[in-house]
Design an enzyme around this catalytic site. Structure first.
Site, PDB file in Angstrom:
ATOM      1  N   THR B 146      -8.700  -2.281   1.752  1.00  0.00           N
ATOM      2  CA  THR B 146      -9.306  -2.961   2.911  1.00  0.00           C
ATOM      3  C   THR B 146      -8.249  -2.999   4.005  1.00  0.00           C
ATOM      4  OG1 THR B 146      -8.734  -5.127   1.989  1.00  0.00           O
ATOM      5  CG2 THR B 146     -10.975  -4.321   1.609  1.00  0.00           C
ATOM      6  N   LYS B 168      -5.870  -3.103  -5.243  1.00  0.00           N
ATOM      7  CA  LYS B 168      -5.952  -3.309  -3.803  1.00  0.00           C
ATOM      8  C   LYS B 168      -5.750  -4.797  -3.549  1.00  0.00           C
ATOM      9  CE  LYS B 168      -8.563  -4.900  -1.397  1.00  0.00           C
ATOM     10  NZ  LYS B 168      -8.923  -6.253  -0.826  1.00  0.00           N
ATOM     11  N   THR B 179      -5.673 -12.261  -4.897  1.00  0.00           N
ATOM     12  CA  THR B 179      -6.864 -11.511  -4.537  1.00  0.00           C
ATOM     13  C   THR B 179      -6.722 -10.072  -4.697  1.00  0.00           C
ATOM     14  OG1 THR B 179      -7.469 -12.858  -2.819  1.00  0.00           O
ATOM     15  CG2 THR B 179      -8.304 -10.660  -2.739  1.00  0.00           C
ATOM     16  N   GLU B 259      -0.339  -8.995   4.251  1.00  0.00           N
ATOM     17  CA  GLU B 259      -0.661  -8.912   5.679  1.00  0.00           C
ATOM     18  C   GLU B 259       0.408  -9.556   6.562  1.00  0.00           C
ATOM     19  OE1 GLU B 259      -4.435 -10.766   5.731  1.00  0.00           O
ATOM     20  OE2 GLU B 259      -5.524  -8.910   5.304  1.00  0.00           O
ATOM     21  N   ASN B 378      -5.422 -11.978  10.860  1.00  0.00           N
ATOM     22  CA  ASN B 378      -6.482 -12.781  10.261  1.00  0.00           C
ATOM     23  C   ASN B 378      -7.328 -13.544  11.264  1.00  0.00           C
ATOM     24  OD1 ASN B 378      -6.376 -12.382   7.336  1.00  0.00           O
ATOM     25  ND2 ASN B 378      -4.226 -12.903   7.685  1.00  0.00           N
ATOM     26  N   SER B 383     -13.902  -9.918  13.681  1.00  0.00           N
ATOM     27  CA  SER B 383     -14.428  -9.863  15.053  1.00  0.00           C
ATOM     28  C   SER B 383     -14.529  -8.416  15.530  1.00  0.00           C
ATOM     29  CB  SER B 383     -13.538 -10.653  16.004  1.00  0.00           C
ATOM     30  OG  SER B 383     -13.276 -11.921  15.474  1.00  0.00           O
TER      31      SER B 383
END
Lengths: 383, 383
Positions: B146, B168, B179, B259, B378, B383
């Site tokens: 992702t 992932k 996660t 991230e 994030n 969006s």
């Protein structure tokens, strides 16, 4: 007005030189009586700063005549020398005010792990004592600021008596308590047991429900001093309501000044089986970094709300959960609800409602978004 | 190599059109036997995605022949329709592979609260089945990305048998599990009970101790499939060690790709009274936003470490705590230790040791710093 709005109090705020930039950094609050009743609530962090350990001890007698507060250093994790410094601070205030050190509470805020410059702090107490005034509340509120952009004060006046106070806090805001130093004063004529009951009831649903960044301070201190100077002894309910109103107002001011925040988020949990469930769910939502980033981006990302609810032990069924953001029920029955494009997130205030559909209890937690400014401010704080 | 390093497995990774940008988004892993033993570990979030609910059910039989994984949508909080979609996914895979739907696990990752485009996903399964290959592991690993910047694979080969896998995960990394979607394969000839035991033991001290941002996903899935194709039945200890090695390697790869992170932080808690204490303290430190910001700013702010320890229930005395950052004991006996200016924080790896001085147990939690890039990524994700 601040801590000198109520009769029977004097205060001062001066620059003692603790802060290298020369800004005000020392406040003194004195109860001139006739009563000296007092109560306090402190951080639940097990690593407590020296002034917290000291003030908890002196408050056991239920009386305080003075409070010395400094910004520019938390005096936390400073070992025996740090505790000696707090003791010396109380002794110096006692000496210049001609009282006992056991009547003096001390509160400190700033960097952890740094000893205070006592060669500046002790002369500062003498200077502050010389400037004590019944109009000194504002200056005292200014002197306890750290990264606060504004000073915070609040006053409630009732029939012949008043509750007022000041607060500082901008980062490290989390429950138990939201990091802060708060001094409340009242001229109501009440004993320390009544003050203690009203203060604990008020902080439980105000400061304890402000959760800016999930971080719990070593120095949180909320003090309530009563001078009895009004000669009025209000009923408990009226007094408790006034204390709660001042705490609520100051708590809101803390959230609005939270470091780097661009959104103030009200997380309202409804239809919970118990109040504890509502608080646990509210905190879990308020502490979810991904959601806080999404709110910053004006993204009504309700999936992150459900994901946060799912980490709690609260009573709920996943397929009965509902979530509204700014009035739009974007999640219904645990799934897609109204069109998320209808959510207007242009304004600073954001209102999230989490409906657990499991009972009739409710709780509200206040938090902020997570922003690049928060990161910048807190990655450069001590450097 | 990935999931096809072990004998008896085929895989494929293709672009089914689930992602609007045309990147690969569908992976298929097939166990060609002779065994079909399998075990799985899933998120402890109570809000579970449809594919998690499905895969938990099918795994109860201890056998799996295929796994369908998609990126581009988590199929979480999607109600009865979402579950029907997962079911239809398994049915389609069963149809093209000529097996039963109960032999097919499904895993999804991406945005929560959005239904999957089944008109793209179902034909994608047919396409993936046509491309199944004993060399398809790499493509499968790429198709489940992702926000991952790199795909993650790991292989351990022992005497005649192999454990390999893909993972992932980049955001929403937190325990229970961090996660992630992970598929591990082995050609060892072992039953599902042995797989289950080895997998749970491995995830408990690897993926469960990766805590990037404290957020727990609705979709975490770790599967281990055994084909028995090597004809070798290794001893439990050797097999468990191999599974743990692959999980550890993949967990490290997840942290390194978290991230927005600029620092990889190893939080090592030593001399704890119990392992649970060590884990609780490690998590509390790893989740402290203020500390994570300080590390980002290359500031060895040990006060924030102590403040985080103080919020736990672990056994310790505040004045016996010691903290080292990158080898320098900046905090000794709960107070100022060695000169913090000696701490070299120029490199990406940061090592924090928290010594509780309360016992002999230890645990290590892996996390990252908190950066403006994390906020940016994030706040713009959906969006």
């Amino acid at each position: 007005m601040s801590v000198t709005a109520a009769k029977g109090f004097q205060a001062a705020g001066i620059a003692a030189g603790i802060k290298e930039n020369g800004n005000p950094d020392l406040a003194l609050v004195v109860n001139t009586g006739p009563r000296r009743a007092a109560a306090g609530v402190f951080t639940s962090n097990r690593v407590k700063a020296a002034p917290v350990l000291w003030s908890e001890q002196v408050l056991k007698a239920g009386e305080l005549t003075a409070v010395v507060l400094n910004s520019g250093g938390a005096n936390a994790c400073t070992g025996p020398k740090g505790f000696q410094d707090t003791h010396a601070t109380a002794e110096k205030a006692a000496e210049v005010l001609d009282i006992g050190a056991g009547e003096v509470a001390v509160a400190s805020t700033g960097l952890i792990g740094v000893l205070l410059p006592m060669d500046k702090l002790l002369p500062g107490i003498e200077k502050a004592a010389r400037e004590l005034s019944e109009h000194g509340g504002e200056k005292a509120a200014i002197a306890i600021k750290t990264t606060d952009t504004v000073h915070k004060t609040s006053v409630v006046t009732r029939d012949g008596w008043t509750v007022g106070g000041m607060a500082k806090g901008a980062g490290m805001l989390a429950p138990g308590l939201a990091t802060m130093l708060v001094v409340l004063t009242t001229d109501a004529d009440l004993d320390s047991a009544t003050l203690d009951k009203a203060l604990r009831a008020a902080t439980r649903t105000t400061f304890d429900r402000v959760d800016s960044d999930g971080c719990m301070s070593t120095n949180d201190t909320v003090l309530l001093l009563a001078s009895g100077a009004s000669g009025v002894s209000p009923g408990y309910d009226a007094f408790a309501a006034a204390v709660r109103a001042v705490c609520d107002d100051l708590g809101q001011q803390l959230i609005r000044d939270a470091e780097g925040a661009s959104k103030d988020i009200r997380v309202e949990v409804i239809n919970a089986a118990t109040e504890d469930d509502a608080v646990e769910v509210g905190r879990s939502i308020a502490r979810n970094n991904l959601l806080k980033c999404a709110i910053h981006g004006e993204d009504p990302n309700w999936g992150r709300v459900l994901s946060a609810i799912g980490t709690t032990r609260a009573a709920f069924e996943p397929d009965r959960l509902n979530v509204a953001i700014n009035g739009v029920w974007v999640c219904k029955n645990g799934s897609v609800g109204e069109d998320r494009d209808k959510v207007d997130m242009r304004y600073r205030e954001v209102h999230i409602v989490a409906d657990l559909a499991a009972g009739a209890e409710t709780a509200t937690i206040w938090t902020n978004d997570l922003t690049a400014d928060y990161v910048h401010e807190n990655s450069a704080y001590s450097s």
